[in-house]
Design an enzyme around this catalytic site. Structure first.
Site, PDB file in Angstrom:
ATOM      1  N   CYS A 152       0.840  -1.204   0.000  1.00  0.00           N
ATOM      2  CA  CYS A 152       0.000   0.000   0.000  1.00  0.00           C
ATOM      3  C   CYS A 152       0.872   1.251   0.000  1.00  0.00           C
ATOM      4  O   CYS A 152       1.444   1.615   1.037  1.00  0.00           O
ATOM      5  CB  CYS A 152      -0.918  -0.023   1.229  1.00  0.00           C
ATOM      6  SG  CYS A 152      -1.939   1.452   1.378  1.00  0.00           S
ATOM      7  N   CYS A 155      -0.422   4.060   2.206  1.00  0.00           N
ATOM      8  CA  CYS A 155      -0.186   3.829   3.635  1.00  0.00           C
ATOM      9  C   CYS A 155       1.276   4.069   3.994  1.00  0.00           C
ATOM     10  O   CYS A 155       1.582   4.667   5.009  1.00  0.00           O
ATOM     11  CB  CYS A 155      -0.530   2.389   4.022  1.00  0.00           C
ATOM     12  SG  CYS A 155      -2.094   1.819   3.393  1.00  0.00           S
ATOM     13  N   ASP A 156       2.182   3.575   3.178  1.00  0.00           N
ATOM     14  CA  ASP A 156       3.585   3.486   3.603  1.00  0.00           C
ATOM     15  C   ASP A 156       4.553   4.360   2.820  1.00  0.00           C
ATOM     16  O   ASP A 156       5.704   4.527   3.227  1.00  0.00           O
ATOM     17  CB  ASP A 156       4.060   2.022   3.477  1.00  0.00           C
ATOM     18  CG  ASP A 156       3.274   1.103   4.393  1.00  0.00           C
ATOM     19  OD1 ASP A 156       2.799   1.595   5.431  1.00  0.00           O
ATOM     20  OD2 ASP A 156       3.122  -0.084   4.064  1.00  0.00           O
TER      21      ASP A 156
HETATM   22  C1  LIG Z   1       0.618  -3.778   5.821  1.00  0.00           C
HETATM   23  C2  LIG Z   1      -0.548  -2.824   5.741  1.00  0.00           C
HETATM   24  C3  LIG Z   1      -0.381  -1.537   6.184  1.00  0.00           C
HETATM   25  C4  LIG Z   1      -1.447  -0.648   6.104  1.00  0.00           C
HETATM   26  N1  LIG Z   1      -1.254   0.601   6.570  1.00  0.00           N
HETATM   27  C5  LIG Z   1      -2.264   1.500   6.508  1.00  0.00           C
HETATM   28  C6  LIG Z   1      -2.080   2.830   6.991  1.00  0.00           C
HETATM   29  O1  LIG Z   1      -0.993   3.199   7.421  1.00  0.00           O
HETATM   30  N2  LIG Z   1      -3.145   3.670   6.914  1.00  0.00           N
HETATM   31  C7  LIG Z   1      -4.358   3.291   6.392  1.00  0.00           C
HETATM   32  O2  LIG Z   1      -5.283   4.094   6.373  1.00  0.00           O
HETATM   33  N3  LIG Z   1      -4.559   2.031   5.923  1.00  0.00           N
HETATM   34  C8  LIG Z   1      -3.543   1.129   5.974  1.00  0.00           C
HETATM   35  N4  LIG Z   1      -3.729  -0.131   5.496  1.00  0.00           N
HETATM   36  C9  LIG Z   1      -5.057  -0.492   4.940  1.00  0.00           C
HETATM   37  C10 LIG Z   1      -6.019  -0.819   6.101  1.00  0.00           C
HETATM   38  O3  LIG Z   1      -5.431  -1.795   6.916  1.00  0.00           O
HETATM   39  C11 LIG Z   1      -7.345  -1.327   5.550  1.00  0.00           C
HETATM   40  O4  LIG Z   1      -7.881  -0.377   4.668  1.00  0.00           O
HETATM   41  C12 LIG Z   1      -8.336  -1.555   6.705  1.00  0.00           C
HETATM   42  O5  LIG Z   1      -7.800  -2.473   7.627  1.00  0.00           O
HETATM   43  C13 LIG Z   1      -9.665  -2.078   6.177  1.00  0.00           C
HETATM   44  O6  LIG Z   1     -10.482  -2.329   7.274  1.00  0.00           O
HETATM   45  P1  LIG Z   1     -11.676  -3.387   7.188  1.00  0.00           P
HETATM   46  O7  LIG Z   1     -12.325  -3.328   8.522  1.00  0.00           O
HETATM   47  O8  LIG Z   1     -12.488  -3.144   5.991  1.00  0.00           O
HETATM   48  O9  LIG Z   1     -10.982  -4.806   6.954  1.00  0.00           O
HETATM   49  P2  LIG Z   1      -9.837  -5.603   7.699  1.00  0.00           P
HETATM   50  O10 LIG Z   1      -8.963  -4.735   8.513  1.00  0.00           O
HETATM   51  O11 LIG Z   1      -9.200  -6.422   6.639  1.00  0.00           O
HETATM   52  O12 LIG Z   1     -10.627  -6.558   8.707  1.00  0.00           O
HETATM   53  C14 LIG Z   1     -11.400  -7.630   8.252  1.00  0.00           C
HETATM   54  C15 LIG Z   1     -11.903  -8.409   9.452  1.00  0.00           C
HETATM   55  O13 LIG Z   1     -12.842  -9.378   9.017  1.00  0.00           O
HETATM   56  C16 LIG Z   1     -12.579 -10.603   9.658  1.00  0.00           C
HETATM   57  N5  LIG Z   1     -13.157 -11.685   8.866  1.00  0.00           N
HETATM   58  C17 LIG Z   1     -12.891 -12.026   7.579  1.00  0.00           C
HETATM   59  N6  LIG Z   1     -13.624 -13.103   7.215  1.00  0.00           N
HETATM   60  C18 LIG Z   1     -14.378 -13.429   8.303  1.00  0.00           C
HETATM   61  C19 LIG Z   1     -15.340 -14.452   8.575  1.00  0.00           C
HETATM   62  N7  LIG Z   1     -15.668 -15.372   7.661  1.00  0.00           N
HETATM   63  N8  LIG Z   1     -15.909 -14.503   9.813  1.00  0.00           N
HETATM   64  C20 LIG Z   1     -15.600 -13.577  10.755  1.00  0.00           C
HETATM   65  N9  LIG Z   1     -14.702 -12.580  10.550  1.00  0.00           N
HETATM   66  C21 LIG Z   1     -14.092 -12.523   9.350  1.00  0.00           C
HETATM   67  C22 LIG Z   1     -11.061 -10.617   9.787  1.00  0.00           C
HETATM   68  O14 LIG Z   1     -10.618 -11.585  10.730  1.00  0.00           O
HETATM   69  C23 LIG Z   1     -10.825  -9.177  10.213  1.00  0.00           C
HETATM   70  O15 LIG Z   1     -11.031  -9.045  11.590  1.00  0.00           O
HETATM   71  C24 LIG Z   1      -2.692  -1.052   5.557  1.00  0.00           C
HETATM   72  C25 LIG Z   1      -2.843  -2.358   5.104  1.00  0.00           C
HETATM   73  C26 LIG Z   1      -1.796  -3.229   5.189  1.00  0.00           C
HETATM   74  C27 LIG Z   1      -1.970  -4.629   4.709  1.00  0.00           C
END
Ligand SMILES: Cc1cc2nc3c(=O)[nH]c(=O)nc-3n(C[C@H](O)[C@H](O)[C@H](O)COP(=O)(O)OP(=O)(O)OC[C@H]3O[C@@H](n4cnc5c(N)ncnc54)[C@H](O)[C@@H]3O)c2cc1C
Length: 330
Positions: A152, A155-156
């Protein structure tokens, strides 16, 4: 320990039977979207049940420093941010449980989710299951993740380790072009490595990318190794030219992999409408095509994919769910 989903009811005959408890809101996922939805639904007295899946805290727990989440001028550790979000939601009555949804039946009310072989009945569901980025699949890539290997640029890219350094972006689609263009603000040069001899990106994006002097395409090539695992940081990438089989090394301080994302929505296939890539498409506000099912975060967003946008969508889904329940129970 999982929350029991059944209550024991004594019957007239004295025998004990089980009755499924009805949840008002079940939130699937504990990333930024799920935990923000949990905070809002908890503050609305809906006592949401929040299921963690296999990655409690979501994707952000895999990164050490988050510099663009509002309210943290010095940046914040990803794990700490997510722990705080969970505590905040729990303070208002959210019940966070370790459990993975294996199946979802949205064909009738109440909905039934199967979680670790147990059924859970609920009036509404907020899907916040996130998306997974695709990896190259190299051992060295895994070893150097967060040590110069990232997925990303937004992000980084601005991290000090990448400033005025040569950088590498892997991919050839719109995302790879966007990442490469963004990184020209920070890197001294951005090598764009693509396995074909032309970009897959849209014409306008490809033209903009290739006409940017700081971006140097390397065609017909794949990364075979990220260097240097021994030094515990990225110092370069080893490439193989797919036409000539020739090997080369490109020095760089960071490798940004942009070969696509896959939303974690396979289990809802057939139960709910999604686009060809599997992103769930909301129909009204955050509500999916099935009334009572709401969606938030990266599982429905292939454009922004940020912690703060996911959190914002979680807030919106919670408010939509609350209003839906209020209308249902009027
Ligand atoms: C290495 C890295 C660094 C990042 N750094 C940044 C940053 O600095 N700033 C920024 O804004 N964004 C950053 N991001 C992006 C950010 O992490 C994502 O945009 C954000 O986490 C999305 O949130 P979400 O809640 O949609 O999904 P996620 O954080 O992906 O969470 C998904 C959740 O769903 C759960 N889940 C999935 N399937 C199931 C199921 N069948 N049953 C129950 N639970 C389930 C998972 O266990 C998890 O808890 C980064 C991403 C990565 C990979």
């Amino acid at each position: 320990m999982r929350q029991p989903v059944r209550s024991r009811l004594p019957t007239a005959s004295g025998k004990t039977t089980f009755r499924l408890l009805m949840e008002k809101v079940v939130i699937i996922g504990t990333g930024c979207a799920g935990l923000t939805a949990a905070l809002y639904t908890a503050r609305a007295n809906l006592q949401p049940l929040v299921l963690t899946g296999t990655q409690p805290g979501g994707l952000l727990t895999t990164t050490s420093i988050v510099e663009n989440f509002p309210g943290f001028p010095e940046g914040v550790d990803g794990y700490e941010l997510m722990t705080r979000m969970q505590k905040q939601a729990e303070r208002f009555g959210a019940r966070v449980k370790f459990g993975t949804v294996e199946a979802a039946d949205f064909s009738r009310q109440p909905f039934v989710l199967t979680v670790d072989d147990e059924p859970i009945q609920t009036q509404t569901v907020i899907i916040a299951t996130g998306a997974s980025h695709r990896h190259l699949g190299l051992e060295s890539e895994a070893n150097l993740e967060n040590k110069g290997v990232t997925y990303c640029a937004t992000c980084d890219g601005a991290l000090p380790m990448f400033r005025n350094q040569p950088l590498v972006v892997v991919g050839g689609g719109d995302s790879a072009c966007e990442e490469a263009l963004y990184l020209t603000r920070f890197g001294s040069v951005v090598h764009l490595i693509h396995r074909r001899d032309a970009l897959r990106a849209s014409k306008i994006m490809a033209e903009r990318t290739l006409s940017t002097p700081k971006i140097k395409p390397i065609w017909d090539s794949v990364v075979t190794e990220v260097l240097d695992v021994k030094q515990d940081k990225v110092t370069g990438v080893r490439l193989k030219n797919l036409r000539s089989n020739a090997e080369s090394v490109v020095d760089c301080a960071g490798m940004f992999v942009a070969i696509g994302h896959a939303p974690n929505t396979q289990l809802f296939k057939g139960a709910i409408e999604m686009d060809a890539s599997g992103y769930i498409i909301p129909k009204r506000g955050t509500m999916a095509n099935v009334p009572g099912v709401f969606v938030a975060g990266d599982c429905s967003d292939h454009v922004y994919r940020q912690a703060v946008t996911a959190a914002g969508m979680g807030c919106a889904a919670a408010i939509d769910a609350e209003r839906y329940l209020a209308a249902l129970n009027e």
